[in-house]
Enzyme design. Structure first.
Site, short mmCIF file in Angstrom:
data_model
loop_
_atom_site.label_atom_id
_atom_site.label_comp_id
_atom_site.label_asym_id
_atom_site.label_seq_id
_atom_site.Cartn_x
_atom_site.Cartn_y
_atom_site.Cartn_z
N ASN A 414 0.83 -1.21 0.00
CA ASN A 414 0.00 0.00 0.00
C ASN A 414 0.86 1.26 0.00
O ASN A 414 1.08 1.88 -1.03
CB ASN A 414 -0.95 -0.01 1.20
CG ASN A 414 -2.11 0.95 1.02
OD1 ASN A 414 -2.00 1.99 0.40
ND2 ASN A 414 -3.26 0.60 1.57
N ASP A 415 1.39 1.62 1.15
CA ASP A 415 2.12 2.88 1.27
C ASP A 415 3.34 2.94 0.36
O ASP A 415 3.70 4.02 -0.13
CB ASP A 415 2.57 3.10 2.72
CG ASP A 415 1.39 3.20 3.67
OD1 ASP A 415 0.35 3.75 3.26
OD2 ASP A 415 1.50 2.72 4.82
#
Length: 485
Positions: A414-415
């Site tokens: 994700n990040d």
């Protein structure tokens, strides 16, 4: 001890030190990691056997009984058995917790050794029976106790945050903040230094136990205080930094005991952990000094975009749709993340890649330095699945290839692929990311649209060339394998 015995001890410690250095060299690359582990285990075996032989010689000189030596052997057997069972049973997703737990034990061991050395310095050949501890040894014991106590309590908090299953607030992933937090930390640190100096400058053969014990207690408290304000997004850096602390604690005690092996091994662990922490900080756009002082973390979490996720449209598809796109591509880059580890899907991914390769698709893996829950987490997973090392590339080596890649498959990350890092106004602005957004097509597999550890909405999910495939990574990839067949 006679000269021949000391020469032999020095020689064996030197051999063990060379093994440790070779271990670090081997662990710097996945392709040589197993050889590095063999060197590390061999060096530790040599160091342990040599230390036991040294203890036997000291026991003869001190005319002491065998009970103490028997307890040492019992500790080695029991501790080794517990470690072996824990290492065999631990799941790959739980490796960060295991590492944090090991760090805590190293810190606690340093504190216990320091207490024993202060209580009976003659038993460690530091001072004659009834004589006062030299100032230099007192200073070394103070520093070793301080760093060891901080490492122990800080690692316990890190373990709780990584586990994520305890209701106690200090063990929650969210940062714990309160007014005057940094001032309180500073005051506790000043008190520790003052008490430590009182212990160091105390006169007489009887050690100044009161300032020493209070100092150790405050160091335990400080370890908690500097870790609780750090959020889950920054735990990989915390684990790395605590690894460094544990090494310096061991080195400090090694100076007190005049044990060259402890000094060398501790310094190697401390310096390599600090270097790794620096690399991790660069990868997360964090300040290295803020990591050391425990003053970072949680900033990104305040910028989370929970509601926006419900309002922005996304394009979703099935595993079969994703398989069709992958099968008709010429080049594919796979970005693994923590979701892949949770699903234990690394072997299934390897099977998918083998199928795609049979169809003439070129596949590579892109690894972000902080993907997962600890440094090297994704490398370990792929190595376990026997993924060829030449297919695995680090961020700086592969980022320039995303623009010429047909498809990027993001699995549970994700990040580390969030284009918001390119926005100067974003809480994660400046954080180096894998530039998956540049690919012609992007397939993202996640269980839901939930944000990552940074608490931010991911702009990659809403790009017109992105297709979301929701579901457990292993089940989704298994469906892809069947579709490719």
């Amino acid at each position: 001890m006679n000269a021949i015995s000391m020469n032999m001890v020095t020689l064996f410690y030197l051999v063990a030190s060379v093994c440790f250095i070779q271990a670090l060299k081997g662990l710097s690359s996945p392709s040589t990691a197993r050889v590095g582990n063999v060197f590390g285990m061999s060096g530790m075996a040599i160091a342990v056997v040599t230390t036991i032989a040294l203890m036997l010689k000291l026991r003869e000189q001190l005319n002491s009984g065998g009970m103490g030596f028997g307890l040492v052997l019992l500790g080695v057997v029991v501790g080794g058995a517990i470690g072996a069972v824990a290492a065999r049973r631990v799941e790959m997703t739980k490796m960060p917790e295991l590492v944090a737990a090991m760090h805590s034990l190293i810190g606690l061991a340093a504190v216990c050794i320091a207490i024993a050395a202060v209580s009976e310095p003659w038993a460690f050949n530091i001072a004659a029976r009834g004589a006062a501890l030299p100032f230099g040894n007192r200073l070394e014991l103070f520093i070793g106790t301080f760093v060891g106590a901080v490492t122990f309590s800080g690692s316990v908090i890190a373990f709780g945050k990584l586990a994520g299953k305890y209701k106690f607030r200090l063990f929650q992933g969210a940062p714990v903040r309160y007014p005057g937090q940094h001032i309180i930390n500073l005051l506790v640190a000043i008190a520790i230094v003052a008490l430590g100096l009182m212990f160091c400058f105390s006169a007489g053969a009887t050690p100044a136990w009161t300032p020493f014990i209070i100092m150790a207690a405050l160091a335990f408290v400080l370890g908690v205080l500097i870790i609780i304000p750090i959020g889950g997004a920054d735990m990989p850096v915390v684990v790395s930094m605590l690894n460094s602390y544990s090494g310096w604690a061991a080195a400090g005690i090694g100076f007190s005991l005049n044990n060259s092996m402890l000094i060398i091994a501790g310094s190697l662990v401390g310096s390599s952990g600090a270097i790794l922490s620096y690399i991790m900080c660069k990868a997360m756009n964090r300040s290295f000094f803020n990591v050391i002082l425990g003053g970072f973390g949680g900033e990104a979490a305040s910028g989370g975009g929970g509601g926006a996720q419900e309002q922005r449209p996304v394009k979703s598809g099935s595993a079969e749709d994703a398989a069709f796109i992958l099968q008709n591509a010429e080049s594919v880059i796979i970005v693994p993340g923590y979701g892949l580890a949770v699903a234990r899907a690394q072997h299934t991914v390897k099977e998918l890649v083998d199928k795609l390769t049979e169809h003439g698709v070129t596949v590579r893996y892109a690894i972000h330095p902080v993907a997962g829950r600890m440094p090297g987490h994704m490398n370990v997973l792929l190595a376990e699945a026997e993924v060829p090392y030449d297919q695995v590339a680090e961020m700086e080596d592969i980022n320039g290839e995303f623009g010429q890649t047909d498809v990027v498959l993001v699995l549970g990350a994700n990040d580390v692929v969030n284009p918001a890092a390119k926005d100067p106004k974003s809480p994660i602005a400046g954080m180096p990311i894998l530039e998956a957004y540049k690919a012609r097509s992007i397939i993202v597999n996640k269980r839901s649209m939930a944000s990552g550890y940074a608490g931010l909405d991911n702009d990659l999910f809403y790009q017109p060339n992105t297709m979301m495939v929701f579901g457990d990574a292993k089940k989704v990839i298994e469906s892809m394998v069947k579709a490719v067949e």
